[in-house]
Write a protein that holds these residues in place. Structure first.
Motif, PDB file in Angstrom:
ATOM      1  N   GLY A  10       0.817  -1.197   0.000  1.00  0.00           N
ATOM      2  CA  GLY A  10       0.000   0.000   0.000  1.00  0.00           C
ATOM      3  C   GLY A  10       0.849   1.244   0.000  1.00  0.00           C
ATOM      4  O   GLY A  10       2.056   1.202  -0.252  1.00  0.00           O
ATOM      5  N   LEU A  11       0.209   2.366   0.294  1.00  0.00           N
ATOM      6  CA  LEU A  11       0.867   3.664   0.346  1.00  0.00           C
ATOM      7  C   LEU A  11       1.166   4.021   1.793  1.00  0.00           C
ATOM      8  O   LEU A  11       0.276   3.957   2.656  1.00  0.00           O
ATOM      9  CB  LEU A  11      -0.026   4.730  -0.282  1.00  0.00           C
ATOM     10  CG  LEU A  11       0.463   6.177  -0.212  1.00  0.00           C
ATOM     11  CD1 LEU A  11       1.755   6.348  -1.000  1.00  0.00           C
ATOM     12  CD2 LEU A  11      -0.612   7.117  -0.728  1.00  0.00           C
ATOM     13  N   VAL A  12       2.403   4.404   2.063  1.00  0.00           N
ATOM     14  CA  VAL A  12       2.814   4.762   3.417  1.00  0.00           C
ATOM     15  C   VAL A  12       3.785   5.938   3.346  1.00  0.00           C
ATOM     16  O   VAL A  12       4.516   6.096   2.370  1.00  0.00           O
ATOM     17  CB  VAL A  12       3.459   3.551   4.132  1.00  0.00           C
ATOM     18  CG1 VAL A  12       4.752   3.138   3.437  1.00  0.00           C
ATOM     19  CG2 VAL A  12       3.698   3.841   5.601  1.00  0.00           C
ATOM     20  N   GLN A  13       3.779   6.771   4.377  1.00  0.00           N
ATOM     21  CA  GLN A  13       4.695   7.901   4.436  1.00  0.00           C
ATOM     22  C   GLN A  13       6.099   7.455   4.821  1.00  0.00           C
ATOM     23  O   GLN A  13       6.270   6.414   5.470  1.00  0.00           O
ATOM     24  CB  GLN A  13       4.195   8.939   5.439  1.00  0.00           C
ATOM     25  CG  GLN A  13       2.912   9.636   5.032  1.00  0.00           C
ATOM     26  CD  GLN A  13       2.531  10.743   5.996  1.00  0.00           C
ATOM     27  OE1 GLN A  13       3.005  10.798   7.123  1.00  0.00           O
ATOM     28  NE2 GLN A  13       1.672  11.634   5.534  1.00  0.00           N
ATOM     29  N   PRO A  14       7.118   8.217   4.439  1.00  0.00           N
ATOM     30  CA  PRO A  14       8.480   7.892   4.883  1.00  0.00           C
ATOM     31  C   PRO A  14       8.551   7.758   6.398  1.00  0.00           C
ATOM     32  O   PRO A  14       7.964   8.554   7.133  1.00  0.00           O
ATOM     33  CB  PRO A  14       9.305   9.075   4.382  1.00  0.00           C
ATOM     34  CG  PRO A  14       8.553   9.567   3.186  1.00  0.00           C
ATOM     35  CD  PRO A  14       7.100   9.378   3.534  1.00  0.00           C
ATOM     36  N   GLY A  15       9.261   6.728   6.854  1.00  0.00           N
ATOM     37  CA  GLY A  15       9.344   6.433   8.272  1.00  0.00           C
ATOM     38  C   GLY A  15       8.268   5.502   8.778  1.00  0.00           C
ATOM     39  O   GLY A  15       8.342   5.033   9.924  1.00  0.00           O
ATOM     40  N   GLY A  16       7.283   5.207   7.954  1.00  0.00           N
ATOM     41  CA  GLY A  16       6.193   4.330   8.335  1.00  0.00           C
ATOM     42  C   GLY A  16       6.542   2.865   8.194  1.00  0.00           C
ATOM     43  O   GLY A  16       7.661   2.493   7.842  1.00  0.00           O
ATOM     44  N   GLU A  89      12.978   5.210  -1.505  1.00  0.00           N
ATOM     45  CA  GLU A  89      13.667   4.274  -2.384  1.00  0.00           C
ATOM     46  C   GLU A  89      13.240   2.823  -2.183  1.00  0.00           C
ATOM     47  O   GLU A  89      13.652   1.950  -2.950  1.00  0.00           O
ATOM     48  CB  GLU A  89      15.195   4.400  -2.232  1.00  0.00           C
ATOM     49  CG  GLU A  89      15.680   4.316  -0.803  1.00  0.00           C
ATOM     50  CD  GLU A  89      15.913   5.680  -0.177  1.00  0.00           C
ATOM     51  OE1 GLU A  89      16.953   5.862   0.481  1.00  0.00           O
ATOM     52  OE2 GLU A  89      15.056   6.577  -0.356  1.00  0.00           O
ATOM     53  N   ASP A  90      12.424   2.548  -1.168  1.00  0.00           N
ATOM     54  CA  ASP A  90      11.846   1.222  -0.996  1.00  0.00           C
ATOM     55  C   ASP A  90      10.645   0.992  -1.905  1.00  0.00           C
ATOM     56  O   ASP A  90      10.116  -0.123  -1.954  1.00  0.00           O
ATOM     57  CB  ASP A  90      11.421   0.997   0.455  1.00  0.00           C
ATOM     58  CG  ASP A  90      12.596   0.975   1.422  1.00  0.00           C
ATOM     59  OD1 ASP A  90      13.644   0.385   1.075  1.00  0.00           O
ATOM     60  OD2 ASP A  90      12.460   1.536   2.532  1.00  0.00           O
ATOM     61  N   THR A  91      10.196   2.015  -2.595  1.00  0.00           N
ATOM     62  CA  THR A  91       9.048   1.897  -3.481  1.00  0.00           C
ATOM     63  C   THR A  91       9.331   0.896  -4.593  1.00  0.00           C
ATOM     64  O   THR A  91      10.312   1.030  -5.325  1.00  0.00           O
ATOM     65  CB  THR A  91       8.690   3.260  -4.079  1.00  0.00           C
ATOM     66  OG1 THR A  91       8.286   4.145  -3.035  1.00  0.00           O
ATOM     67  CG2 THR A  91       7.559   3.129  -5.094  1.00  0.00           C
ATOM     68  N   ALA A  92       8.481  -0.119  -4.722  1.00  0.00           N
ATOM     69  CA  ALA A  92       8.669  -1.181  -5.703  1.00  0.00           C
ATOM     70  C   ALA A  92       7.508  -2.160  -5.598  1.00  0.00           C
ATOM     71  O   ALA A  92       6.693  -2.087  -4.672  1.00  0.00           O
ATOM     72  CB  ALA A  92       9.988  -1.924  -5.463  1.00  0.00           C
ATOM     73  N   VAL A  93       7.447  -3.081  -6.549  1.00  0.00           N
ATOM     74  CA  VAL A  93       6.590  -4.243  -6.413  1.00  0.00           C
ATOM     75  C   VAL A  93       7.383  -5.312  -5.680  1.00  0.00           C
ATOM     76  O   VAL A  93       8.506  -5.636  -6.069  1.00  0.00           O
ATOM     77  CB  VAL A  93       6.114  -4.774  -7.777  1.00  0.00           C
ATOM     78  CG1 VAL A  93       5.284  -6.040  -7.600  1.00  0.00           C
ATOM     79  CG2 VAL A  93       5.297  -3.710  -8.501  1.00  0.00           C
ATOM     80  N   TYR A  94       6.815  -5.853  -4.623  1.00  0.00           N
ATOM     81  CA  TYR A  94       7.478  -6.857  -3.809  1.00  0.00           C
ATOM     82  C   TYR A  94       6.906  -8.239  -4.112  1.00  0.00           C
ATOM     83  O   TYR A  94       5.686  -8.419  -4.140  1.00  0.00           O
ATOM     84  CB  TYR A  94       7.315  -6.537  -2.323  1.00  0.00           C
ATOM     85  CG  TYR A  94       8.228  -5.429  -1.860  1.00  0.00           C
ATOM     86  CD1 TYR A  94       9.340  -5.698  -1.055  1.00  0.00           C
ATOM     87  CD2 TYR A  94       8.003  -4.114  -2.249  1.00  0.00           C
ATOM     88  CE1 TYR A  94      10.186  -4.684  -0.647  1.00  0.00           C
ATOM     89  CE2 TYR A  94       8.853  -3.095  -1.852  1.00  0.00           C
ATOM     90  CZ  TYR A  94       9.947  -3.388  -1.044  1.00  0.00           C
ATOM     91  OH  TYR A  94      10.791  -2.378  -0.639  1.00  0.00           O
ATOM     92  N   TYR A  95       7.794  -9.208  -4.323  1.00  0.00           N
ATOM     93  CA  TYR A  95       7.426 -10.567  -4.665  1.00  0.00           C
ATOM     94  C   TYR A  95       7.982 -11.542  -3.636  1.00  0.00           C
ATOM     95  O   TYR A  95       9.084 -11.358  -3.131  1.00  0.00           O
ATOM     96  CB  TYR A  95       8.008 -10.972  -6.025  1.00  0.00           C
ATOM     97  CG  TYR A  95       7.588 -10.120  -7.193  1.00  0.00           C
ATOM     98  CD1 TYR A  95       6.501 -10.480  -7.975  1.00  0.00           C
ATOM     99  CD2 TYR A  95       8.290  -8.971  -7.526  1.00  0.00           C
ATOM    100  CE1 TYR A  95       6.121  -9.714  -9.060  1.00  0.00           C
ATOM    101  CE2 TYR A  95       7.918  -8.195  -8.611  1.00  0.00           C
ATOM    102  CZ  TYR A  95       6.836  -8.573  -9.373  1.00  0.00           C
ATOM    103  OH  TYR A  95       6.466  -7.810 -10.454  1.00  0.00           O
ATOM    104  N   CYS A  96       7.237 -12.597  -3.355  1.00  0.00           N
ATOM    105  CA  CYS A  96       7.804 -13.720  -2.631  1.00  0.00           C
ATOM    106  C   CYS A  96       8.040 -14.863  -3.601  1.00  0.00           C
ATOM    107  O   CYS A  96       7.378 -14.981  -4.631  1.00  0.00           O
ATOM    108  CB  CYS A  96       6.922 -14.163  -1.453  1.00  0.00           C
ATOM    109  SG  CYS A  96       5.325 -14.871  -1.891  1.00  0.00           S
TER     110      CYS A  96
END
Length: 126
Positions: A10-16, A89-96
């Motif tokens: 989802g969408l989260v603010q920096p530091g979240g 910079e953590d913004t991405a699609v995350y896969y397992c």
């Protein structure tokens, strides 16, 4: 049919913080090592974290050490990625992904994994 399904993005603010889940069907997750990967637009897929089938070994990419934690609950056939202190910079699609290898060598190499989920979007922005 083997399926891995990610959720929790989802969408989260920096530091979240966010907690991602990877639920498996068609396989017994306790028999597989699980890796988390991420891919941003125009960039290659990169390894984020890893947990062995024995639950003893956990590994992290340098860019997430101290911020992310990988865990698994074999009774629920689910692996989690707790992400704290998130950065843009953590913004991405995350896969397992899952593989049945018993060694940790090459844990961050995508083509060593047998099964992949569809991905979940993580966006870190103010």
């Amino acid at each position: 049919q083997v399926q891995l399904v990610e959720s929790g993005g989802g969408l989260v603010q920096p530091g979240g913080s966010l907690r991602l889940s990877c639920a498996a069907s068609g396989l017994t997750m306790s028999s597989y090592a699980i890796g988390w990967f991420r891919q941003a637009p125009g960039k290659e897929r990169e390894g984020v974290s890893y947990i062995s089938s024995s639950l003893i070994t956990t590994l992290y990419a340098d860019f997430v050490k101290g911020r992310f934690t990988i865990t698994r609950d074999n009774a629920k056939n689910t692996v989690y990625l707790q992400m704290n202190s998130l950065k843009p910079e953590d913004t991405a699609v995350y896969y397992c992904a899952a593989r049945n290898r018993g060694l940790v060598r090459g844990w961050s190499v995508p083509n060593t994994y047998n099964y992949w989920g569809q991905g979940t979007q993580v966006t870190v922005s103010s």
